[in-house]
Enzyme design. Structure first.
Site, PDB file in Angstrom:
ATOM      1  N   GLY A  76       0.749  -1.082  -0.358  1.00  0.00           N
ATOM      2  CA  GLY A  76       0.038   0.061  -0.129  1.00  0.00           C
ATOM      3  C   GLY A  76       0.988   1.450  -0.344  1.00  0.00           C
ATOM      4  N   GLY A 125      -0.322  -4.867   0.802  1.00  0.00           N
ATOM      5  CA  GLY A 125      -1.676  -4.595  -0.010  1.00  0.00           C
ATOM      6  C   GLY A 125      -1.625  -5.371  -1.263  1.00  0.00           C
ATOM      7  CD  GLU A 166       3.720  -6.095   6.843  1.00  0.00           C
ATOM      8  OE1 GLU A 166       4.440  -7.170   7.136  1.00  0.00           O
ATOM      9  OE2 GLU A 166       2.449  -6.428   6.264  1.00  0.00           O
ATOM     10  CG  ASP A 174      -2.521  -4.617   7.291  1.00  0.00           C
ATOM     11  OD1 ASP A 174      -1.625  -4.757   6.229  1.00  0.00           O
ATOM     12  OD2 ASP A 174      -3.056  -3.753   6.673  1.00  0.00           O
TER      13      ASP A 174
END
Length: 404
Positions: A76, A125, A166, A174
């Site tokens: 993302g 993402g 992350e 996520d």
């Protein structure tokens, strides 16, 4: 004959998602090659619009999603999220995530087959808009890591960024990762999520993140065959991909070859116990992956490690909708900098100052209060905050399956 959509959206911006109409198939190409196809807000909103429209269109039987350039998607475009947080506008970041998670949920419960062609880098993402789909095709060029890659438009991104998990950015895996990582064989999901280990195409196929391995030289032939499909029958589509699919051996150095050791260590109840178990194994064997895993865990944000482990463990008992809702809560707490500023500190250390020396808060695992971790999984105490409200779906069963 296939037709391609114009290269500009209605707002006049460069089209970040190219659309090719091929009778009953639609090919969606992520088109930000200079940014390694990092997902921007315009890209996410256009994908949402297209997926919703195509699901209702009886003429569309199959979607193919791929990336332009050497990446499928490097995550993302969340540098803007970090800037918003730094300016005290955390809610702007949550809106980006709200739209992204909604897209991931629609893909996970989509009523028509999606073939994701992962010929290159896949992160964050990018995994959300591909792994949740029914078919995931990898190649010898595929490299996936569940990392929060913060891409800034127009800024060159170096290759080392892709080694950072992350947890090294003060975040956690996520985009529904608590759902699909928790469903990998044994405790391989905990290993991948906590250490940020990079997986190649063969490893993705072996663990179930991919459904097919197709050499990159055959992708054009595969696409051509799929554009001739006249049905949404997953067995017909699978048979089409099977014509080009191969079984590929794992590298001798692959950690997946030692799933027994991974299960033994990463099944432990706490992160501290996982590290201790790995250190004991490292003392009796010279496997490089163990040393790398220990180093990654010791460099990562302690509170992010705790949150990551719990999210994967809770994800085993939840559907994809509840996993996304849980992850949205976690993101909101992190962006509000409630108990720790590790998200901004990781952003600074990895991508701004690039000193690779983050000062985590708290600095050690034993200083992370269990009550603080509990707080991350609770509702956000803010009058203006709203839970993630996912759309009603006919297909409540997730499309993701670890093995076809």
């Amino acid at each position: 004959m296939a037709s391609t959509s114009p290269n500009a959206d209605n707002d006049g911006t460069t089209d970040q998602v190219l659309v090719e109409d091929c009778r009953f198939t639609r090919i969606l190409t992520l088109n930000r090659p200079q940014q390694l196809n990092a997902l921007s807000t315009p890209m996410i909103m256009k994908l949402l619009k297209l997926f919703v429209a195509y699901e209702k269109d009886s003429d569309v039987k199959l979607l193919i999603v791929k990336g332009n350039g050497r990446a499928f998607s490097a995550g993302g475009d969340v540098a803007s999220v970090a800037r918003s947080v730094a300016q005290g506008q955390w809610a702007l970041g949550t809106e980006f995530l709200r739209n992204q998670y909604t897209l991931d949920y629609i893909i996970a419960t989509y009523g028509k087959p999606q073939v994701s062609i992962l010929d290159g880098i896949v992160m964050g993402g990018g995994a959300g808009v591909s792994i949740h789909g029914r078919f995931r095709v990898v190649t010898e060029k595929t490299c996936i890591a569940f990392s929060a890659v913060l891409i800034v438009t127009g800024r060159k991104t170096t290759k080392d960024v892709f080694t950072m998990p992350e947890t090294s950015l003060g975040f956690f895996p996520d985009i529904g990762a608590s759902y699909f990582l928790s469903r990998l064989p044994g405790f391989f999901g905990e290993y991948v999520g906590l250490t940020g280990a990079r997986l190649d195409g063969a490893e993705m196929l072996a663990c179930g993140l991919a459904t097919h391995f197709v050499p990159s030289t055959n992708l054009a032939y595969l696409e051509d065959l799929l554009t001739k499909v006249e049905t949404s029958d997953p067995f017909v589509i699978c048979a089409s991909i099977d014509q080009f699919s191969q079984m590929v051996p794992l590298k001798a150095s692959s950690a997946y070859n030692r799933l027994d050791i991974i299960d033994k260590c990463f099944s432990k109840e706490t992160v501290e116990e996982i590290i201790s178990a790995l250190e004991k194994e490292s003392a009796s064997m010279a496997d490089e992956w163990i040393v790398v895993a220990i180093q990654a865990l010791k460099k990562a944000s302690p509170i992010s490690l705790k949150v990551t482990l719990r999210s994967i463990r809770e994800g085993r008992l939840q559907g994809v909708d509840r996993c996304l809702t849980m992850e949205f809560r976690l993101c909101c707490h992190i962006l509000r900098l409630e108990a720790s500023k590790d998200f901004l500190e990781g952003f600074r250390a990895i991508l701004v100052d690039k000193d690779r020396n983050p000062k985590w808060e708290p600095p050690r695992l034993d200083l992370v209060d269990s009550k603080v971790v509990d707080q991350y999984f609770a509702e956000v105490d803010d009058a203006n905050w709203e839970e993630l409200k996912l759309p009603s779906r006919r297909n409540l069963a997730a499309n993701y399956v670890s093995k076809m």
